[in-house]
Enzyme design. Structure first.
Site, PDB file in Angstrom:
ATOM      1  N   GLU A 237       0.835  -1.210   0.000  1.00 34.14           N
ATOM      2  CA  GLU A 237       0.000   0.000   0.000  1.00 34.14           C
ATOM      3  C   GLU A 237       0.871   1.261   0.000  1.00 34.14           C
ATOM      4  O   GLU A 237       0.519   2.268  -0.613  1.00 34.14           O
ATOM      5  CB  GLU A 237      -0.974  -0.006   1.182  1.00 34.14           C
ATOM      6  CG  GLU A 237      -1.964  -1.177   1.183  1.00 34.14           C
ATOM      7  CD  GLU A 237      -2.692  -1.386  -0.138  1.00 34.14           C
ATOM      8  OE1 GLU A 237      -2.941  -0.400  -0.854  1.00 34.14           O
ATOM      9  OE2 GLU A 237      -3.003  -2.557  -0.458  1.00 34.14           O
ATOM     10  N   GLU A 266      -0.363  -0.679  -9.942  1.00 40.17           N
ATOM     11  CA  GLU A 266      -0.036  -1.935  -9.264  1.00 40.17           C
ATOM     12  C   GLU A 266       1.458  -2.261  -9.398  1.00 40.17           C
ATOM     13  O   GLU A 266       2.029  -2.921  -8.534  1.00 40.17           O
ATOM     14  CB  GLU A 266      -0.911  -3.061  -9.844  1.00 40.17           C
ATOM     15  CG  GLU A 266      -0.943  -4.331  -9.026  1.00 40.17           C
ATOM     16  CD  GLU A 266      -1.615  -4.192  -7.647  1.00 40.17           C
ATOM     17  OE1 GLU A 266      -2.185  -3.117  -7.349  1.00 40.17           O
ATOM     18  OE2 GLU A 266      -1.541  -5.144  -6.862  1.00 40.17           O
TER      19      GLU A 266
HETATM   20 ZN   LIG Z   1      -2.470  -2.941  -5.079  1.00 41.39          ZN
END
Ligand SMILES: [Zn+2]
Length: 472
Positions: A237, A266
């Protein structure tokens, strides 16, 4: 909110979605975009502020105007209720509680795809995926996934049967949650996260959110015997968070001031979680800190034990807890199922059977119930079809970008081993973050790494790291 509030909340969400859609599709916006597009000064250089913003505004305006407002409001209302029933179904491991709502979401997604439309040779899934990753098409994803799957399956078989098995002691050690939180926070500080513009709290599922470049919020979750997940989740995160904090502040709240794509987003989280947090150099730095933070609970574990535990490869049921190698197979199962659900080749009622069959085939595991199977993810309850491959793209982008960082930055490992992660952060700030969505994801990849996206760097990374660990 008490469960009784679900229906009313759904009506509120539907009302808001309708208003947003009405404003976003106002013909005056379309006229203004067209007027700007006709101004040669604004669009001459495709990577200028004005041209890049116009490109993104045009995309979202055209997409929004393809949907009738009753479909937008019906989707919002159904999502809220379906998510509630999904939660119940998952808690009770009872697919039938969710099935009617899944059917409804599939029908709405297919209607949505028809409104967006797709080109000859394309398919309904493509129309939906475009909303998550510009230019992503099922045929291209399949072309990358098929060879990747074959090599990953071969690698996993090799590792699981390898002569050496990694130490797993760190995976079972019980550590006080407050001390875990403090440790994860220290790691995130070392990564360069700016706490004056961000914070971290607890939640059921870790995420990164916030409102602007100066307000970035992370969450994480902890179990007293779940340190490996807490560290991985926190670094993941925080990787998203560094991207958000690194957006060009002067473009905040305009399209350029946002992420290039979900796949690129991502890549940032995966890079810190896997390429940093599961590296030998990182554990050289982290090991003495672990001993200092947790004392006798970990003092029997060597630097090597900790590094090995972070790199355990084990086929399992749950995607979010999967290791670096098997993770991508979890995504492939979902991608294949989404395609046939959207093409009408698979009925919702047959989903559990098809899910379990693929888990057996790809991962070699027998799914014991649907909570550990097709009910585990929230995405389909929220009507998101076409999202999952962005997770795998994130792994591929991360590997390719990290190879480039390695070749540009000398002695990256010796910096990590001293706890200095600033060379990586600075590189990412300059080559990825600062561009926001000035370039489309595929262009950004070529600009940052000199090549279009390929699966080779990820395979090189996994094979190169994991084979020696397992003695194969
Ligand atoms: Zn993620």
């Amino acid at each position: 909110m008490p469960p009784g509030g679900v229906e009313h909340r759904a009506r509120q969400m539907s009302q808001i979605a309708g208003l947003v859609h009405q404003w976003a599709t106002d013909p005056r916006i379309g006229d203004l975009i067209s007027e700007c597009e006709a101004d040669a000064d604004l669009v001459a250089d495709p990577s200028s502020d004005s041209a890049a913003n116009l490109r993104e505004l045009r995309k979202s305006y055209d997409r929004a105007t393809k949907l009738p407002s009753d479909l937008v409001t019906e989707r919002a209302q159904t999502r809220s209720i379906a998510t509630h029933h999904w939660q119940e179904a998952r808690q009770n491991a009872d697919f039938d509680l969710f099935r009617p709502w899944l059917e409804k979401n599939i029908e709405l997604a297919r209607r949505t795809a028809e409104c967006y439309g797709w080109a000859d040779g394309e398919e309904p899934w493509d129309a939906l995926a475009e909303g998550f990753e510009s230019g992503m098409r099922a045929a291209n994803v399949e072309a990358v996934f098929t060879p990747l799957r074959d090599r990953l399956q071969a690698l996993i078989t090799e590792l699981v049967g390898g002569p050496k098995q990694p130490s797993t002691a760190l995976n079972h050690v019980v550590l006080p949650i407050d001390a875990q939180k403090a440790f994860v926070r220290d790691v995130i500080t070392a990564m360069g996260f700016d706490w004056s513009r961000g914070r971290i709290d607890d939640s059921t599922h870790p995420f990164c959110g916030g409102t602007c470049v100066d307000d970035v919020r992370l969450t994480n979750r902890y179990r007293d015997d779940g340190f490996v997940d807490a560290l991985g989740g926190g670094m993941h995160e925080a990787g998203h968070g560094l991207y958000e904090q690194g957006m060009p502040a002067e473009h905040d709240l305009t399209p350029i001031g946002t992420a290039a794509s979900l796949g690129i987003h991502e890549s940032q989280s995966r890079m810190w979680e896997n390429f940093v947090g599961r590296s030998e150099a990182f554990w050289h730095w982290a090991h003495p800190r672990m001993v200092q933070a947790f004392g006798s609970a970990v003092s029997g574990l060597s630097e090597r034990d900790m590094y090995e535990a972070m790199n355990l490869v084990e086929p399992s049921f749950i995607r979010v807890e999967a290791d670096e190698a098997t993770y991508n197979l979890h995504i492939m199962v979902r991608f294949e199922l989404e395609r046939v659900l959207m093409n009408g080749e698979l009925a919702a009622a047959d989903l559990p059977h098809e899910w379990n069959r693929r888990y057996k085939e790809y991962l070699g595991v027998d799914v014991p119930n649907d909570a550990l199977g097709c009910l585990q993810d929230i995405h389909w309850s929220g009507g998101s079809f076409g999202y999952f491959p962005t997770y795998c793209l994130g792994n591929l982008y991360a590997a390719q970008i990290f190879e480039q960082v390695r070749s540009d930055v000398p002695d990256l490992d010796s910096s990590f081993a001293k706890g200095d992660f600033s060379p990586l952060k600075s590189w990412l700030n300059e080559h990825i973050h600062a561009h926001g969505s000035r370039y489309e994801a595929s262009d950004l990849c070529v600009r940052a790494t000199g090549k279009p996206l390929s699966a080779e760097p990820l395979l090189r990374h996994l094979e190169g790291k994991l084979r020696p660990l397992y003695g194969v």
